[in-house]
Write a protein that holds these residues in place. Structure first.
Motif, PDB file in Angstrom:
ATOM      1  N   THR A   1       0.827  -1.208   0.000  1.00 25.18           N
ATOM      2  CA  THR A   1       0.000   0.000   0.000  1.00 25.18           C
ATOM      3  C   THR A   1       0.863   1.260   0.000  1.00 25.18           C
ATOM      4  O   THR A   1       0.570   2.226  -0.708  1.00 25.18           O
ATOM      5  CB  THR A   1      -0.921   0.009   1.241  1.00 25.18           C
ATOM      6  N   THR A   2       1.938   1.233   0.787  1.00 25.53           N
ATOM      7  CA  THR A   2       2.825   2.400   0.839  1.00 25.53           C
ATOM      8  C   THR A   2       3.498   2.611  -0.515  1.00 25.53           C
ATOM      9  O   THR A   2       3.641   3.744  -0.980  1.00 25.53           O
ATOM     10  CB  THR A   2       3.888   2.209   1.936  1.00 25.53           C
TER      11      THR A   2
ATOM     12  N   GLU B   1      -5.669   0.268  -2.603  1.00 22.91           N
ATOM     13  CA  GLU B   1      -5.379  -1.172  -2.617  1.00 22.91           C
ATOM     14  C   GLU B   1      -5.944  -1.824  -3.873  1.00 22.91           C
ATOM     15  O   GLU B   1      -5.262  -2.599  -4.548  1.00 22.91           O
ATOM     16  CB  GLU B   1      -5.974  -1.868  -1.383  1.00 22.91           C
ATOM     17  N   ARG B   2      -7.195  -1.465  -4.175  1.00 20.93           N
ATOM     18  CA  ARG B   2      -7.862  -2.076  -5.325  1.00 20.93           C
ATOM     19  C   ARG B   2      -7.072  -1.798  -6.602  1.00 20.93           C
ATOM     20  O   ARG B   2      -6.832  -2.686  -7.412  1.00 20.93           O
ATOM     21  CB  ARG B   2      -9.283  -1.527  -5.438  1.00 20.93           C
TER      22      ARG B   2
ATOM     23  N   LYS C   1      -6.244   7.156   4.911  1.00 20.85           N
ATOM     24  CA  LYS C   1      -6.985   5.987   5.361  1.00 20.85           C
ATOM     25  C   LYS C   1      -8.466   6.337   5.379  1.00 20.85           C
ATOM     26  O   LYS C   1      -8.835   7.457   5.711  1.00 20.85           O
ATOM     27  CB  LYS C   1      -6.550   5.600   6.777  1.00 20.85           C
ATOM     28  N   THR C   2      -9.282   5.369   5.010  1.00 24.96           N
ATOM     29  CA  THR C   2     -10.730   5.560   5.063  1.00 24.96           C
ATOM     30  C   THR C   2     -11.325   4.362   5.784  1.00 24.96           C
ATOM     31  O   THR C   2     -10.711   3.288   5.816  1.00 24.96           O
ATOM     32  CB  THR C   2     -11.310   5.679   3.638  1.00 24.96           C
ATOM     33  N   TYR C   3     -12.500   4.566   6.374  1.00 31.57           N
ATOM     34  CA  TYR C   3     -13.058   3.539   7.260  1.00 31.57           C
ATOM     35  C   TYR C   3     -14.526   3.292   6.950  1.00 31.57           C
ATOM     36  O   TYR C   3     -15.303   4.240   6.829  1.00 31.57           O
ATOM     37  CB  TYR C   3     -12.938   3.999   8.714  1.00 31.57           C
ATOM     38  N   ARG C   4     -14.870   2.034   6.825  1.00 28.74           N
ATOM     39  CA  ARG C   4     -16.282   1.684   6.666  1.00 28.74           C
ATOM     40  C   ARG C   4     -16.583   0.403   7.429  1.00 28.74           C
ATOM     41  O   ARG C   4     -15.703  -0.444   7.578  1.00 28.74           O
ATOM     42  CB  ARG C   4     -16.626   1.488   5.183  1.00 28.74           C
ATOM     43  N   ARG C   5     -17.834   0.298   7.855  1.00 25.53           N
ATOM     44  CA  ARG C   5     -18.188  -0.880   8.659  1.00 25.53           C
ATOM     45  C   ARG C   5     -18.424  -2.063   7.754  1.00 25.53           C
ATOM     46  O   ARG C   5     -19.543  -2.402   7.408  1.00 25.53           O
ATOM     47  CB  ARG C   5     -19.440  -0.560   9.470  1.00 25.53           C
TER      48      ARG C   5
ATOM     49  N   PHE D   1      -9.188   1.037   4.746  1.00 26.45           N
ATOM     50  CA  PHE D   1      -8.504   0.922   3.454  1.00 26.45           C
ATOM     51  C   PHE D   1      -8.088   2.331   3.057  1.00 26.45           C
ATOM     52  O   PHE D   1      -8.299   3.273   3.812  1.00 26.45           O
ATOM     53  CB  PHE D   1      -9.418   0.265   2.409  1.00 26.45           C
ATOM     54  N   HIS D   2      -7.457   2.473   1.920  1.00 26.40           N
ATOM     55  CA  HIS D   2      -6.969   3.790   1.515  1.00 26.40           C
ATOM     56  C   HIS D   2      -7.647   4.259   0.234  1.00 26.40           C
ATOM     57  O   HIS D   2      -7.956   3.441  -0.633  1.00 26.40           O
ATOM     58  CB  HIS D   2      -5.459   3.760   1.286  1.00 26.40           C
ATOM     59  N   GLN D   3      -7.844   5.564   0.172  1.00 23.29           N
ATOM     60  CA  GLN D   3      -8.344   6.149  -1.067  1.00 23.29           C
ATOM     61  C   GLN D   3      -7.428   7.283  -1.506  1.00 23.29           C
ATOM     62  O   GLN D   3      -6.730   7.877  -0.680  1.00 23.29           O
ATOM     63  CB  GLN D   3      -9.746   6.731  -0.869  1.00 23.29           C
TER      64      GLN D   3
END
Ligand code: PHE
Length: 341
Positions: free
Chosen positions: A108-109, A313-314, A199-203, A213-215
């Motif tokens: 990811t980095t 990531e995608r 970083k982004t966060y979803r349930r 995950f990252h956007q």
């Protein structure tokens, strides 16, 4: 020398040896002490030899005492040897060096660095905005009406149970990098050419989703910006990131904060097992909604712009053409997986 003097000397030797042993803390020191007190040139050996200087009737007792001292010293030395740790390592500068096994940056980095570079080449600058931000930045300012069900679509982690501020609302873990759009507009910079990677966060958690995950979010605002500019930037990115043969296409979609809105597809190499008919959806984009510009204090009659937001990531996985059965492995720190990239 008489017997009494002889016995005193033995006692003195034993005492001296005990003192030396107490002070020693390396095995080599203990070996030296052993040599000094029991070796052929030791005082004790000399004393044993000098027994002949005593009167014959004294020699028996002297010899016995000397042997006892010898046995005692031997056992003290051995005890100490057992209780002393191995010597500190000796530095031998002629030995070949130890090679450290070298790690590398996480997939990811690597992707974040790569994406940043690609956009910096055409004049975008990188920003970071809070990962814990107000509902207002994540939703309201982006034209989500209060209580709009779309807030559920993003399956947001709320930090607060109740509103903390009449305008800003609750705090949330940012569910998308779009929360940086109005923050960037509020800086007063113009033109805006931001790339916000965060970083982004979803349930959500299953084989194709991780709760974090990252956007990466692009936002460009200036006078006279059109869909043609958006298409040009997408085209450029796709060719840089996926390869010069790749094409990009946009399809109509719906986001609250862009009008018109698009989903972006990238063409796949021949024979690719993923995607539909040679295309794969890789993210959202659109022209910034006038209401969003207004929320950021920008006059939509003067300025226009575009935005896009894609998963880091995608995109990296698609770029590498790898198949990951369970995406959660990205964040499980399994070295066997990570070292392949
Ligand atoms: N924020 C949207 C998402 O997370 C993506 C997006 C960003 C769409 C910018 C349009 C413009 O799905």
């Amino acid at each position: 020398m008489n017997l009494a003097e002889y016995l005193n000397k033995l006692l003195a030797i034993e005492q001296e040896c005990t003192n030396f042993l107490t002070a020693a803390n390396e095995k080599t020191e203990v070996s030296d002490i052993k040599n000094k007190f029991l070796g052929r040139k030791s005082e004790l050996t000399a004393l044993l030899r000098s027994i002949v200087e005593l009167r014959p009737e004294e020699r028996g007792e002297a010899g016995k005492a000397a042997n006892e001292t010898r046995t005692k010293i031997e056992s003290l030395v051995n005890q100490k040897l057992n209780a002393t740790p191995e010597n500190a390592e000796v530095l031998d500068v002629s030995l070949p060096g130890d090679k450290f096994s070298e790690g590398h940056l996480h997939l990811t980095t690597q992707a974040i660095k790569e994406i940043t570079k690609i956009f910096e080449k055409i004049g975008f600058y990188k920003v970071r905005y809070p990962e814990v931000d107000w509902d207002w930045y994540a939703f309201t300012s982006l034209n989500f009406p209060l209580n709009h069900p779309a807030r559920d679509d993003w399956e947001t982690f709320f930090i607060d149970k109740t509103e903390q501020d009449p305008k800003l609302g609750k705090r949330v873990l940012t569910p998308h990098t779009s929360s940086g759009q109005v923050r960037e507009m509020q800086t007063g910079r113009m033109p805006i050419r931001m790339i916000n990677i965060s970083k982004t966060y979803r349930r959500q958690i299953d084989i194709s989703h991780t709760p974090m995950f990252h956007q990466f979010e692009g936002l460009l605002i200036d006078k006279g910006i059109t869909i043609a500019h958006l298409k040009g930037v997408l085209d450029y990115f796709v060719k840089e990131f996926f390869g010069p043969d790749r094409k990009v296409r946009i399809r109509p979609y719906n986001f609250r904060f862009t009008e018109p809105s698009f989903e972006v597809d990238v063409s796949l190499p021949d024979g690719s097992k993923i995607g539909k008919n040679g295309w794969l959806e890789i993210g959202g984009a659109g022209m910034v909604h006038p209401k969003v510009l207004e929320a950021g204090g920008i006059d939509p009659k003067v300025y226009s712009g575009f935005a896009f937001g894609w998963g880091v990531e995608r995109n990296k996985i698609v770029q590498k053409g790898i198949q990951i059965d369970d995406i959660r492995i990205l964040y499980q720190n399994d070295i066997r997986f990570l070292k392949q990239f």
